[in-house]
Design a protein around this motif. Structure first.
Motif, PDB file in Angstrom:
ATOM      1  N   UNK A  12     -16.716  56.468  66.971  1.00 18.99           N
ATOM      2  CA  UNK A  12     -17.481  55.373  66.666  1.00 18.99           C
ATOM      3  C   UNK A  12     -17.264  54.316  67.426  1.00 18.99           C
ATOM      4  N   UNK A  13     -18.194  54.065  67.624  1.00 19.57           N
ATOM      5  CA  UNK A  13     -18.078  52.146  68.654  1.00 19.57           C
ATOM      6  C   UNK A  13     -17.904  50.798  67.978  1.00 19.57           C
ATOM      7  N   UNK A  14     -17.887  51.317  66.602  1.00 19.92           N
ATOM      8  CA  UNK A  14     -18.365  50.055  66.004  1.00 19.92           C
ATOM      9  C   UNK A  14     -19.035  49.127  65.630  1.00 19.92           C
ATOM     10  N   UNK A  15     -20.034  49.647  66.052  1.00 24.34           N
ATOM     11  CA  UNK A  15     -21.130  48.932  65.736  1.00 24.34           C
ATOM     12  C   UNK A  15     -21.630  48.433  64.216  1.00 24.34           C
ATOM     13  N   UNK A  16     -20.640  48.631  62.854  1.00 24.71           N
ATOM     14  CA  UNK A  16     -20.690  48.325  61.693  1.00 24.71           C
ATOM     15  C   UNK A  16     -22.442  48.549  60.813  1.00 24.71           C
ATOM     16  N   UNK A  17     -23.243  49.352  61.663  1.00 24.19           N
ATOM     17  CA  UNK A  17     -24.546  49.943  60.945  1.00 24.19           C
ATOM     18  C   UNK A  17     -23.820  49.956  59.598  1.00 24.19           C
ATOM     19  N   UNK A  18     -23.171  50.847  59.753  1.00 21.83           N
ATOM     20  CA  UNK A  18     -22.847  51.936  58.256  1.00 21.83           C
ATOM     21  C   UNK A  18     -22.903  51.357  57.122  1.00 21.83           C
ATOM     22  N   UNK A  19     -21.576  49.960  57.770  1.00 20.20           N
ATOM     23  CA  UNK A  19     -21.591  49.378  56.502  1.00 20.20           C
ATOM     24  C   UNK A  19     -22.290  48.292  55.797  1.00 20.20           C
ATOM     25  N   UNK A  20     -23.415  48.212  56.622  1.00 20.47           N
ATOM     26  CA  UNK A  20     -24.547  47.366  56.631  1.00 20.47           C
ATOM     27  C   UNK A  20     -25.763  48.445  55.360  1.00 20.47           C
ATOM     28  N   UNK A  21     -25.445  49.607  55.724  1.00 22.41           N
ATOM     29  CA  UNK A  21     -26.983  50.217  55.460  1.00 22.41           C
ATOM     30  C   UNK A  21     -26.858  50.979  54.114  1.00 22.41           C
ATOM     31  N   UNK A  22     -24.903  51.183  54.053  1.00 18.40           N
ATOM     32  CA  UNK A  22     -24.320  52.069  52.561  1.00 18.40           C
ATOM     33  C   UNK A  22     -24.901  50.944  51.098  1.00 18.40           C
ATOM     34  N   UNK A  23     -25.281  52.361  50.349  1.00 17.18           N
ATOM     35  CA  UNK A  23     -25.816  50.853  49.065  1.00 17.18           C
ATOM     36  C   UNK A  23     -25.107  51.620  48.022  1.00 17.18           C
ATOM     37  N   UNK A  24     -23.315  51.839  48.293  1.00 19.66           N
ATOM     38  CA  UNK A  24     -22.418  51.484  47.293  1.00 19.66           C
ATOM     39  C   UNK A  24     -21.127  51.703  48.338  1.00 19.66           C
ATOM     40  N   UNK A  25     -21.188  50.353  49.758  1.00 18.42           N
ATOM     41  CA  UNK A  25     -20.323  50.150  50.506  1.00 18.42           C
ATOM     42  C   UNK A  25     -18.892  50.906  50.299  1.00 18.42           C
ATOM     43  N   UNK A  26     -19.392  52.366  50.644  1.00 15.73           N
ATOM     44  CA  UNK A  26     -18.095  53.276  51.149  1.00 15.73           C
ATOM     45  C   UNK A  26     -17.789  53.264  52.525  1.00 15.73           C
ATOM     46  N   UNK A  27     -18.049  52.179  53.044  1.00 19.78           N
ATOM     47  CA  UNK A  27     -17.530  52.064  54.168  1.00 19.78           C
ATOM     48  C   UNK A  27     -16.460  50.693  54.487  1.00 19.78           C
ATOM     49  N   UNK A  28     -15.517  50.268  55.490  1.00 23.14           N
ATOM     50  CA  UNK A  28     -14.837  48.945  55.908  1.00 23.14           C
ATOM     51  C   UNK A  28     -14.154  49.506  57.192  1.00 23.14           C
ATOM     52  N   UNK A  29     -14.443  47.716  57.480  1.00 24.63           N
ATOM     53  CA  UNK A  29     -14.465  47.659  58.956  1.00 24.63           C
ATOM     54  C   UNK A  29     -12.547  48.099  59.219  1.00 24.63           C
TER      55      UNK A  29
END
Ligand code: SF4
Ligand code: SF4
Length: 62
Positions: A12-29
């Motif tokens: 992980x390089x910390x781009x936060x793309x997954x945080x933005x794309x996930x429809x159910x807010x699974x990810x947190x930085x």
């Protein structure tokens, strides 16, 4: 059906793309890395897998 999303912290390089794309807010930085804090909410859409440029995310079907 349940899904388990995991992030390989070494990739992980910390781009936060997954945080933005996930429809159910699974990810947190956390400390510059994405952490699947709400993994139990995952619906298995794999949008995070597609958006992650360094292939850090795996979504396993349980
Ligand atoms: S998309 Fe990939 S590289 Fe970007 S924050 Fe998420 S896991 Fe890390
Ligand atoms: S597969 Fe879809 S619902 Fe599951 S963590 Fe990735 S973006 Fe979110």
């Amino acid at each position: 059906m349940a899904f388990t999303p995991t992030v390989d912290e070494t990739k992980c390089v910390g781009c936060e793309e997954c945080v933005d794309v996930c429809p159910v807010e699974v990810f947190e930085m956390q400390d510059g890395k994405s952490v699947p804090v709400n993994a139990e909410e995952c619906i298995g859409c794999e949008s995070c897998v597609e958006v992650c440029e360094v292939d850090a995310i795996t979504v396993e079907e349980n």
